[in-house]
Enzyme design. Sequence first.
Site, PDB file in Angstrom:
ATOM      1  N   SER A 166       0.834  -1.195   0.000  1.00 31.07           N
ATOM      2  CA  SER A 166       0.000   0.000   0.000  1.00 31.07           C
ATOM      3  C   SER A 166       0.868   1.244   0.000  1.00 31.07           C
ATOM      4  O   SER A 166       2.048   1.210   0.384  1.00 31.07           O
ATOM      5  CB  SER A 166      -0.891   0.002   1.248  1.00 31.07           C
ATOM      6  OG  SER A 166      -1.413   1.268   1.526  1.00 31.07           O
ATOM      7  N   TYR A 192       0.119   0.558  10.616  1.00 29.61           N
ATOM      8  CA  TYR A 192      -0.288   0.184   9.261  1.00 29.61           C
ATOM      9  C   TYR A 192       0.888   0.291   8.303  1.00 29.61           C
ATOM     10  O   TYR A 192       1.149  -0.615   7.501  1.00 29.61           O
ATOM     11  CB  TYR A 192      -1.432   1.082   8.796  1.00 29.61           C
ATOM     12  CG  TYR A 192      -1.952   0.745   7.420  1.00 29.61           C
ATOM     13  CD1 TYR A 192      -2.543  -0.488   7.167  1.00 29.61           C
ATOM     14  CD2 TYR A 192      -1.858   1.662   6.370  1.00 29.61           C
ATOM     15  CE1 TYR A 192      -3.027  -0.803   5.902  1.00 29.61           C
ATOM     16  CE2 TYR A 192      -2.344   1.358   5.103  1.00 29.61           C
ATOM     17  CZ  TYR A 192      -2.926   0.118   4.876  1.00 29.61           C
ATOM     18  OH  TYR A 192      -3.400  -0.183   3.617  1.00 29.61           O
TER      19      TYR A 192
END
Length: 322
Positions: A166, A192
């Site tokens: 990501s 994350y």
Amino acid sequence: MNTDYNYKITPQEPIRSGFGPQTTAREALDGRLLSGKIAIVTGGYSGVGLETTRALAEAGATVIVPARTPEKARASIADIPRVELEELDLMDPASIDTFAKRFLDSGRPLDMLINNAGIMAPPLMRDARGYESQFATNHLGHFQLTALLWPALKQARSARVVSVSSTGIRFGGVDFEDPNFERREYDKWKAYGQSKTANALFAVGLDKRGQAQGIRAFSVHPGRIMTDLARYLSPEENAIGGIYKTTEQGAATSVWCATSLLLEGKGGVYCLDVDIAEVIPAFDLQGLGQVLTGVLPWAVDANLAEQLWKLSEEMTGVKFKS
């Protein structure tokens, strides 16, 4: 900028694939038929994963879709041919063991493993081992799963493993001293970013170990897509602007990495917009709305990949068998 790619065969630079941000998963297949191929797509029942499953299956592949609650996932894949629904919880090592054993017991080779499932920015949660949930789900669960499925990947003789990373890599790399936020305050975005950087580094380390046996690994940034992945975000965080892709466009880079003949003999690279990404220098990385046009150095560094590999073996107790 660190450019120590000391065992990377494929340069981290675009190959001018002819595709782009608006390419869909079906278009990324470029007419390739996948009859007789076997794929596993974690999280393949929703969002980008669902469109990845659909594209591969409609091209002729048999796709195994693991889900934590298969009954809840059944309706979403009901209209797709050649899909097998299985049970798997990436936060539960025993569940990963059981799923992998069932697949290996089938005796089938595994041509494509797409490690797509993930969670993003939840409040602090831990698995039964005390591991932070994003690192446990997004990286460690897939590390264990891939290790256990290694014999089936080798059996295919020309397999590909795709790790869905990501743009979250911009929030930082892996904190090898405190990956589980035991000694620092929990920050959902740093956690994350750590997990997504780990996804990219995993592809670097995996490709090194697999290429001699015909297994190549890639990491991908699918693009900004509005899916259930954002379920933990506040209305303000969800309202951040930017260019969004459809789920069909978001699945394109995963499908391309899993199937494209343009990538024969290549691997260990981070891809976006259906091409290999270039390395860009780190810049002011604050804020959710920024768009990265390439990959940041800490997500493809060979030495960090080896450090992560060792940490992952220690944390999971699992090693890849040669």
